[in-house]
Design a protein around this motif. Structure first.
Motif: not given
Length: 761
Positions: A2, A42, A62, A71-73
């Motif tokens: 990403y 993630i 995400i 990415p944070e999810g």
């Protein structure tokens, strides 16, 4: 991957996509979803980890990207909660029973109802079975399933590790019953259709503490064509004769896939009756074996070979130390005790030197690394940690086994049957780039090509072996390589520079070797070996299996169309390879965990003591130092390096101080103090008490910068400015600034007075 410059439509798709993976907890409370597709993990913040546990299978979405595009999810669905026992200590706080997990990646204590503690007492180590999963506003609930004992009980670290990593440590009743029914010795009917080698003086050469003997060797001079050469016999225990495909013993062996070695204890792949008895090539008893019979030229090339089942009689059980002593002095006391075997050992040494010369011509990688051995007392406490010294006998056996393994790979390929190859691929593009940048930054003057050959690595190692930073360079060469795996797709062995390589020589302790034996026998019998219908790799290995599969290079030739049956067979072999590779990693992790626990417990007794050491790894958060005398590694956190800002240089693999220019790189020597030991986290922290003079660049030394805690005389000598007849007293930068400001103020006042004196017009 990403990235910030993705198109808005692509980003939207990423945010809408539901991604499957396994949760990997972190001891600090947050976690990650390790994606099944091998893409970037993630990040899960602590609040998202409240309702899930380490190892849970989930779907995640995400929700944002951080400043670096990572990415944070959030978890949208829990697909599966694998039945995972949790190991920890039973505690009672304010009348509430709970278990604090030993593996801090679980992140939450487990509540235990009053009637679910069983016979466990406070402080004991227990195994917990979950009865209620965690929720956003509720802790997990469980019951005590097994009491392991007190935390300081001898061997407790092993009991914890085998459960923590899911290592099978108890044989099934069916397996044990089958083993009991086996004979105690070789029977006359077992010798049918086997070559009788009982008159050949085969011998075993192993470590002093070895209990199972897989291999025996013999060598004699022979004519290879018109030239001088040798006949080399490598006899390997014939486990496949006793362990039938799909039997109860076979099912348990496949489940384990490998023996697991701990200090003072081994969890074998096979029951003891086989591993230490019927299959072990013990001295002066008949044993069944599979033989690789080779003709080796004076240049170390295997001119011809053949495989056949045989019956043998081990004429001696040698240790590495004993053989090395005999080879070093054929008239010494060790040689006198074994004088009837000395000539055979000299023949083995001659063929070894020829094989070694061929290895060097081939360009195989051969770095010298230090392996350690933990010596424990009767209570399981560490007495000392010593290096394992590799002598001529170790190398002799290693070269003989390599030759047999190469022949087995060639035999399977020529027989056109599927089998498991031991594949080791070259560095990935990312690792190649990191290595090139590093070699350039270090001024090595050599590099690797786009399609590197192992000889390039060996050449760099040889060219830099006398440099002060040789250890640092060799460590980076090793780290650039990938891990070896088992797979039916032959991509060669990069490190050993072989086009095809497999494992044939240790069927007592490795399941892939047992499979190779079965395939070789099938080729000899002109039949085709069929894999048994055995359990497929569990979800615990799904992530590792997929990543391994993605790393295996596909054959360069265009893939031919396979029939449904052939495709199914190939898939079965791939599953077996992934299973064996994953369990090999599992065994390594469990062994390292136990060693780390023992080292931490050992170092608790040495808190506050000082030792010399060398930097063995550098990260953005600190440096890892290995102590000279103890071979124990610990972290010097970046906050312990002083008040200045340190920048991590990835190309040079070093931390550099922006103000002083002090550099911490692999190979730097330090003196450290043991400041903290975290037994649960398996972590040891050091603080620096003295830095080597090599850490400071020469230009800065001339300016008076010295390592911290250097001797007082050294500080005075290096910090004092150079004096001359016309030199003014040395001033600090602050004094110089004060002086300049004072002059400027005085000048302004003088101008004002001058202006005041002039008459106005």
């Amino acid at each position: 991957m990403y990235l910030k410059n993705q198109s808005s439509s692509n980003r939207l798709n990423n945010f809408l996509e539901e991604i499957e993976g396994s949760v990997q907890g972190h001891r600090d409370g947050h976690g990650f979803v390790v994606r099944d597709d091998g893409e970037s993990d993630i990040y899960l913040p602590p609040n998202e980890m409240r309702a899930v546990l380490h190892k849970d299978r989930v779907k995640a979405r995400i929700v944002r990207l951080d400043r670096r595009g990572r990415p944070e999810g959030r978890v949208v669905e829990i697909i599966e909660r694998p039945p995972q026992p949790i190991i920890g200590r039973l505690l009672q706080e304010s009348g509430v029973w709970l278990v604090a997990p030993e593996d801090k990646r679980y992140g939450q204590d487990v509540l235990i109802p009053k009637g679910a503690t069983g016979t466990a007492k406070p402080g004991q180590v227990v195994v917990v079975e979950l009865t209620e999963p965690p929720a956003l506003f509720g802790q997990p609930v469980g019951r005590v399933k097994e009491v392991l004992g007190e935390v300081d009980d001898p061997g407790m670290e092993i009991e914890i590790a085998v459960r923590k990593y899911g290592v099978p440590h108890e044989f099934s009743e069916a397996c044990l019953a089958e083993a009991r029914a086996l004979p105690d010795k070789v029977r006359p009917q077992d010798k049918r259709q086997r070559v009788d080698l009982t008159d050949i003086p085969l011998v075993t050469i192993d470590g002093e503490d070895a209990r199972d003997f897989d291999d025996a060797v013999y060598c004699e001079p022979a004519r290879v064509g018109r030239a001088k050469g040798w006949r080399l016999l490598v006899a390997i225990a014939d486990v496949s004769h006793y362990v039938q495909t799909g039997s109860a013993i076979d099912v348990d062996a496949y489940d384990r896939a490998t023996s697991v070695y701990f200090p003072r204890r081994v969890i074998p792949m096979l029951p003891e009756k086989l591993s230490n008895g019927l299959c072990s090539l013990n001295p002066e008893v008949e044993r069944l074996c599979m033989v690789c019979d080779m003709l080796v030229t004076a240049k170390g090339e295997v001119q011809a070979y053949q495989f056949y089942p045989a019956v043998m009689f081990s004429h001696a059980r040698f240790t590495y130390t004993e053989v090395a002593a005999i080879l070093a002095n054929t008239r010494g006391p060790e040689a006198m005790r074994r004088k009837e075997r000395v000539a055979d050992l000299l023949n083995l040494h001659d063929v070894y030197r020829a094989l070694l010369a061929a290895r060097q011509v081939r360009g195989a990688v051969d770095f010298e690394t230090t392996e350690t051995q933990i010596i424990c007392d009767d209570n399981g406490r560490i007495e000392k940690i010593v290096p394992r010294v590799r002598n001529e006998a170790h190398r002799l056996i290693e070269e003989a086994m390599l030759a047999a393994n190469v022949c087995s790979a060639d035999f399977i390929a020529q027989g056109k049957q599927p089998g498991l190859y031991r594949v080791h691929e070259g560095p990935t593009p990312e690792k190649k780039e990191i290595l090139r940048n590093y070699l350039k930054a270090m001024g090595v003057g050599m590099s690797i090509g786009d399609e590197p050959h192992p000889s390039e690595f060996q050449a760099i190692a040889a060219a830099t072996k006398d440099r002060p930073d040789a250890q640092q360079i060799h460590a980076m060469l090793l780290r650039s390589m990938q891990q070896a795996i088992y797979t039916p797709i032959n991509s060669g062995h990069f490190g050993l520079a072989y086009e095809a390589y497999t494992h044939f020589t240790s069927p007592i302790r490795r399941y892939p070797d047992l499979l190779v034996h079965r395939v070789i026998k099938a080729i000899l019998d002109k039949t085709r070996y069929q894999l048994p219908v055995l359990p497929t790799p569990g979800e615990a290995h799904a992530k590792l299996a997929k990543r391994m599969a993605s790393r295996v290079a596909k054959p360069s030739a265009a893939p031919r169309k396979l029939s449904a049956a052939a495709a199914k067979e190939t898939q079965a072999w791939e599953a077996a390879g992934l299973h064996c590779s994953a369990n090999e990693r599992r065994a390594d992790e469990a062994s390292r965990d136990v060693e780390a626990w023992l080292k931490c417990k050992y170092m608790r007794e040495h808190l506050g003591e000082e030792y010399g050491g060398v930097v063995t790894a550098v990260t953005s958060f600190g440096i890892f130092v290995t102590l000279d005398a103890m071979y124990v590694e610990g972290l010097v956190h970046i906050t312990e390096l002083g008040g200045e800002y340190f920048k991590f240089d990835e190309a040079r693999q070093e931390l550099r101080g922006e103000r002083t220019g002090i550099r911490y790189a692999i190979g730097s020597r330090l003196r450290v103090q043991v400041s903290r030991v975290d037994l649960d986290g398996r972590k040891i922290d050091f603080r620096i008490v003295h830095e080597g003079a090599d850490l400071v660049p020469r230009a800065l030394k001339d300016k008076g910068v010295v390592p911290r805690d250097a001797p007082a005389g050294q500080v005075a000598r290096k910090a004092a400015p150079r004096k001359s007849a016309a030199a003014a007293p040395a001033r600090s930068p602050i004094d110089a600034i004060k002086s300049a400001v004072k002059k400027a103020v005085a000048k302004t006042k003088a101008k004002a007075k001058e202006k005041a004196r002039k008459p106005r017009r």
